[in-house]
Scaffold this motif. Structure first.
Motif, PDB file in Angstrom:
ATOM      1  N   GLU A 156       2.773   4.284   7.386  1.00  0.00           N
ATOM      2  CA  GLU A 156       3.335   5.381   8.174  1.00  0.00           C
ATOM      3  C   GLU A 156       3.662   6.584   7.303  1.00  0.00           C
ATOM      4  O   GLU A 156       3.645   7.717   7.760  1.00  0.00           O
ATOM      5  CB  GLU A 156       4.605   4.901   8.880  1.00  0.00           C
ATOM      6  CG  GLU A 156       4.353   3.811   9.900  1.00  0.00           C
ATOM      7  CD  GLU A 156       5.652   3.223  10.431  1.00  0.00           C
ATOM      8  OE1 GLU A 156       6.704   3.877  10.325  1.00  0.00           O
ATOM      9  OE2 GLU A 156       5.601   2.103  10.942  1.00  0.00           O
ATOM     10  N   TRP A 157       3.956   6.371   6.041  1.00  0.00           N
ATOM     11  CA  TRP A 157       4.340   7.407   5.082  1.00  0.00           C
ATOM     12  C   TRP A 157       3.154   8.225   4.582  1.00  0.00           C
ATOM     13  O   TRP A 157       3.323   9.286   4.002  1.00  0.00           O
ATOM     14  CB  TRP A 157       5.042   6.757   3.887  1.00  0.00           C
ATOM     15  CG  TRP A 157       4.293   5.540   3.420  1.00  0.00           C
ATOM     16  CD1 TRP A 157       4.502   4.244   3.833  1.00  0.00           C
ATOM     17  CD2 TRP A 157       3.186   5.492   2.541  1.00  0.00           C
ATOM     18  NE1 TRP A 157       3.579   3.415   3.246  1.00  0.00           N
ATOM     19  CE2 TRP A 157       2.760   4.147   2.435  1.00  0.00           C
ATOM     20  CE3 TRP A 157       2.488   6.458   1.808  1.00  0.00           C
ATOM     21  CZ2 TRP A 157       1.692   3.747   1.655  1.00  0.00           C
ATOM     22  CZ3 TRP A 157       1.422   6.056   1.013  1.00  0.00           C
ATOM     23  CH2 TRP A 157       1.048   4.711   0.943  1.00  0.00           C
ATOM     24  N   GLY A 158       1.927   7.730   4.755  1.00  0.00           N
ATOM     25  CA  GLY A 158       0.755   8.468   4.308  1.00  0.00           C
ATOM     26  C   GLY A 158      -0.336   7.560   3.776  1.00  0.00           C
ATOM     27  O   GLY A 158      -0.338   6.351   4.030  1.00  0.00           O
ATOM     28  N   GLU A 159      -1.245   8.168   3.023  1.00  0.00           N
ATOM     29  CA  GLU A 159      -2.330   7.421   2.399  1.00  0.00           C
ATOM     30  C   GLU A 159      -2.583   8.029   1.023  1.00  0.00           C
ATOM     31  O   GLU A 159      -2.633   9.254   0.871  1.00  0.00           O
ATOM     32  CB  GLU A 159      -3.600   7.496   3.233  1.00  0.00           C
ATOM     33  CG  GLU A 159      -4.755   6.718   2.628  1.00  0.00           C
ATOM     34  CD  GLU A 159      -6.015   6.717   3.477  1.00  0.00           C
ATOM     35  OE1 GLU A 159      -7.040   6.220   2.997  1.00  0.00           O
ATOM     36  OE2 GLU A 159      -5.962   7.219   4.622  1.00  0.00           O
ATOM     37  N   VAL A 160      -2.753   7.164   0.035  1.00  0.00           N
ATOM     38  CA  VAL A 160      -2.988   7.616  -1.333  1.00  0.00           C
ATOM     39  C   VAL A 160      -4.035   6.728  -1.992  1.00  0.00           C
ATOM     40  O   VAL A 160      -4.078   5.522  -1.747  1.00  0.00           O
ATOM     41  CB  VAL A 160      -1.667   7.635  -2.157  1.00  0.00           C
ATOM     42  CG1 VAL A 160      -1.076   6.248  -2.319  1.00  0.00           C
ATOM     43  CG2 VAL A 160      -1.855   8.311  -3.499  1.00  0.00           C
ATOM     44  N   HIS A 161      -4.888   7.351  -2.789  1.00  0.00           N
ATOM     45  CA  HIS A 161      -5.857   6.635  -3.618  1.00  0.00           C
ATOM     46  C   HIS A 161      -5.423   6.852  -5.061  1.00  0.00           C
ATOM     47  O   HIS A 161      -5.222   8.005  -5.483  1.00  0.00           O
ATOM     48  CB  HIS A 161      -7.266   7.158  -3.387  1.00  0.00           C
ATOM     49  CG  HIS A 161      -7.753   6.942  -1.996  1.00  0.00           C
ATOM     50  ND1 HIS A 161      -8.987   7.351  -1.582  1.00  0.00           N
ATOM     51  CD2 HIS A 161      -7.185   6.360  -0.906  1.00  0.00           C
ATOM     52  CE1 HIS A 161      -9.164   7.033  -0.313  1.00  0.00           C
ATOM     53  NE2 HIS A 161      -8.063   6.433   0.128  1.00  0.00           N
ATOM     54  N   ILE A 162      -5.275   5.758  -5.787  1.00  0.00           N
ATOM     55  CA  ILE A 162      -4.754   5.812  -7.152  1.00  0.00           C
ATOM     56  C   ILE A 162      -5.758   5.176  -8.102  1.00  0.00           C
ATOM     57  O   ILE A 162      -6.246   4.078  -7.843  1.00  0.00           O
ATOM     58  CB  ILE A 162      -3.397   5.073  -7.247  1.00  0.00           C
ATOM     59  CG1 ILE A 162      -2.375   5.740  -6.325  1.00  0.00           C
ATOM     60  CG2 ILE A 162      -2.910   5.014  -8.686  1.00  0.00           C
ATOM     61  CD1 ILE A 162      -1.065   4.983  -6.202  1.00  0.00           C
ATOM     62  N   GLY A 163      -6.035   5.855  -9.183  1.00  0.00           N
ATOM     63  CA  GLY A 163      -6.813   5.289 -10.276  1.00  0.00           C
ATOM     64  C   GLY A 163      -5.841   4.953 -11.388  1.00  0.00           C
ATOM     65  O   GLY A 163      -5.158   5.838 -11.898  1.00  0.00           O
ATOM     66  N   ALA A 164      -5.738   3.671 -11.736  1.00  0.00           N
ATOM     67  CA  ALA A 164      -4.766   3.249 -12.731  1.00  0.00           C
ATOM     68  C   ALA A 164      -5.249   1.982 -13.427  1.00  0.00           C
ATOM     69  O   ALA A 164      -6.040   1.214 -12.861  1.00  0.00           O
ATOM     70  CB  ALA A 164      -3.401   2.998 -12.079  1.00  0.00           C
ATOM     71  N   ALA A 165      -4.735   1.759 -14.629  1.00  0.00           N
ATOM     72  CA  ALA A 165      -5.114   0.558 -15.379  1.00  0.00           C
ATOM     73  C   ALA A 165      -4.617  -0.711 -14.692  1.00  0.00           C
ATOM     74  O   ALA A 165      -5.224  -1.762 -14.813  1.00  0.00           O
ATOM     75  CB  ALA A 165      -4.566   0.650 -16.797  1.00  0.00           C
ATOM     76  N   GLY A 166      -3.509  -0.604 -13.962  1.00  0.00           N
ATOM     77  CA  GLY A 166      -2.984  -1.786 -13.291  1.00  0.00           C
ATOM     78  C   GLY A 166      -1.824  -1.459 -12.370  1.00  0.00           C
ATOM     79  O   GLY A 166      -1.310  -0.345 -12.354  1.00  0.00           O
ATOM     80  N   ALA A 167      -1.425  -2.466 -11.610  1.00  0.00           N
ATOM     81  CA  ALA A 167      -0.276  -2.384 -10.712  1.00  0.00           C
ATOM     82  C   ALA A 167       0.617  -3.578 -11.007  1.00  0.00           C
ATOM     83  O   ALA A 167       0.135  -4.708 -11.122  1.00  0.00           O
ATOM     84  CB  ALA A 167      -0.720  -2.403  -9.253  1.00  0.00           C
ATOM     85  N   VAL A 168       1.923  -3.323 -11.169  1.00  0.00           N
ATOM     86  CA  VAL A 168       2.867  -4.392 -11.479  1.00  0.00           C
ATOM     87  C   VAL A 168       4.053  -4.302 -10.532  1.00  0.00           C
ATOM     88  O   VAL A 168       4.409  -3.227 -10.061  1.00  0.00           O
ATOM     89  CB  VAL A 168       3.348  -4.332 -12.950  1.00  0.00           C
ATOM     90  CG1 VAL A 168       2.196  -4.562 -13.905  1.00  0.00           C
ATOM     91  CG2 VAL A 168       4.019  -3.010 -13.248  1.00  0.00           C
ATOM     92  N   VAL A 169       4.684  -5.456 -10.300  1.00  0.00           N
ATOM     93  CA  VAL A 169       5.895  -5.533  -9.515  1.00  0.00           C
ATOM     94  C   VAL A 169       7.026  -5.805 -10.493  1.00  0.00           C
ATOM     95  O   VAL A 169       6.945  -6.711 -11.314  1.00  0.00           O
ATOM     96  CB  VAL A 169       5.827  -6.656  -8.462  1.00  0.00           C
ATOM     97  CG1 VAL A 169       7.141  -6.745  -7.685  1.00  0.00           C
ATOM     98  CG2 VAL A 169       4.660  -6.437  -7.522  1.00  0.00           C
ATOM     99  N   ALA A 170       8.080  -4.995 -10.419  1.00  0.00           N
ATOM    100  CA  ALA A 170       9.190  -5.148 -11.343  1.00  0.00           C
ATOM    101  C   ALA A 170      10.508  -4.995 -10.597  1.00  0.00           C
ATOM    102  O   ALA A 170      10.553  -4.408  -9.514  1.00  0.00           O
ATOM    103  CB  ALA A 170       9.105  -4.090 -12.445  1.00  0.00           C
ATOM    104  N   LEU A 171      11.574  -5.520 -11.186  1.00  0.00           N
ATOM    105  CA  LEU A 171      12.915  -5.316 -10.629  1.00  0.00           C
ATOM    106  C   LEU A 171      13.218  -3.834 -10.632  1.00  0.00           C
ATOM    107  O   LEU A 171      12.804  -3.104 -11.525  1.00  0.00           O
ATOM    108  CB  LEU A 171      13.966  -6.059 -11.445  1.00  0.00           C
ATOM    109  CG  LEU A 171      13.945  -7.577 -11.336  1.00  0.00           C
ATOM    110  CD1 LEU A 171      14.940  -8.179 -12.311  1.00  0.00           C
ATOM    111  CD2 LEU A 171      14.240  -8.030  -9.926  1.00  0.00           C
ATOM    112  N   TYR A 172      13.951  -3.417  -9.640  1.00  0.00           N
ATOM    113  CA  TYR A 172      14.320  -1.999  -9.557  1.00  0.00           C
ATOM    114  C   TYR A 172      15.718  -1.824 -10.089  1.00  0.00           C
ATOM    115  O   TYR A 172      16.590  -2.593  -9.865  1.00  0.00           O
ATOM    116  CB  TYR A 172      14.230  -1.519  -8.105  1.00  0.00           C
ATOM    117  CG  TYR A 172      14.687  -0.106  -7.948  1.00  0.00           C
ATOM    118  CD1 TYR A 172      13.918   0.954  -8.413  1.00  0.00           C
ATOM    119  CD2 TYR A 172      15.916   0.186  -7.379  1.00  0.00           C
ATOM    120  CE1 TYR A 172      14.332   2.260  -8.292  1.00  0.00           C
ATOM    121  CE2 TYR A 172      16.343   1.484  -7.248  1.00  0.00           C
ATOM    122  CZ  TYR A 172      15.536   2.518  -7.706  1.00  0.00           C
ATOM    123  OH  TYR A 172      15.972   3.812  -7.588  1.00  0.00           O
TER     124      TYR A 172
END
Length: 122
Positions: free
Chosen positions: A106-122
């Motif tokens: 609902e917030w939009g659409e984005v295409h990202i080129g990146a070495a990786g995606a990680v999940v971390a504590l905030y």
């Protein structure tokens, strides 16, 4: 395209009912601050709190080794919940082909080129 739940570190998440709290961009990364739904397979899983359907944890999804960020659309319209908290909906689409990521909600659409995606504590 590989769906998010088949990516390393995302196997025990359920993004379709998670909530985007904020999106932060720097020249080095894009971070989605989330109230993430953890499935029973996640090591931090706990039974849902009273009046909640899922186990939510505040985490961030960070795209590191950023190469490109291409916003197709941005529609950050906040929704205020009965408890007063604000969110921007869920991530309905999260898929990857190697270092190319496509996210939409609902917030939009984005295409990202990146070495990786990680999940971390905030």
């Amino acid at each position: 395209m590989t769906p998010y739940h088949k990516l390393l570190g995302f196997e025990a998440l359920y993004l379709e009912d998670s909530y985007v709290i904020d999106v932060r961009e720097t020249d080095r990364s894009v971070m989605f601050v989330m109230d993430l739904v953890l499935t029973e397979q996640h090591p931090a899983y706990q039974p849902p709190k009273p009046n909640e359907q899922y186990c939510y944890h505040r985490r961030q999804i960070e795209f590191v080794g950023l190469e490109t960020v291409n916003w197709i659309r941005r529609e950050f319209r906040p929704t205020t919940d009965p408890d007063g908290s604000v969110d921007y909906g869920n991530i309905a689409i999260f898929q990857s082909t190697g270092t190319a990521y496509q996210l939409a909600g609902e917030w939009g659409e984005v295409h990202i080129g990146a070495a990786g995606a990680v999940v971390a504590l905030y």
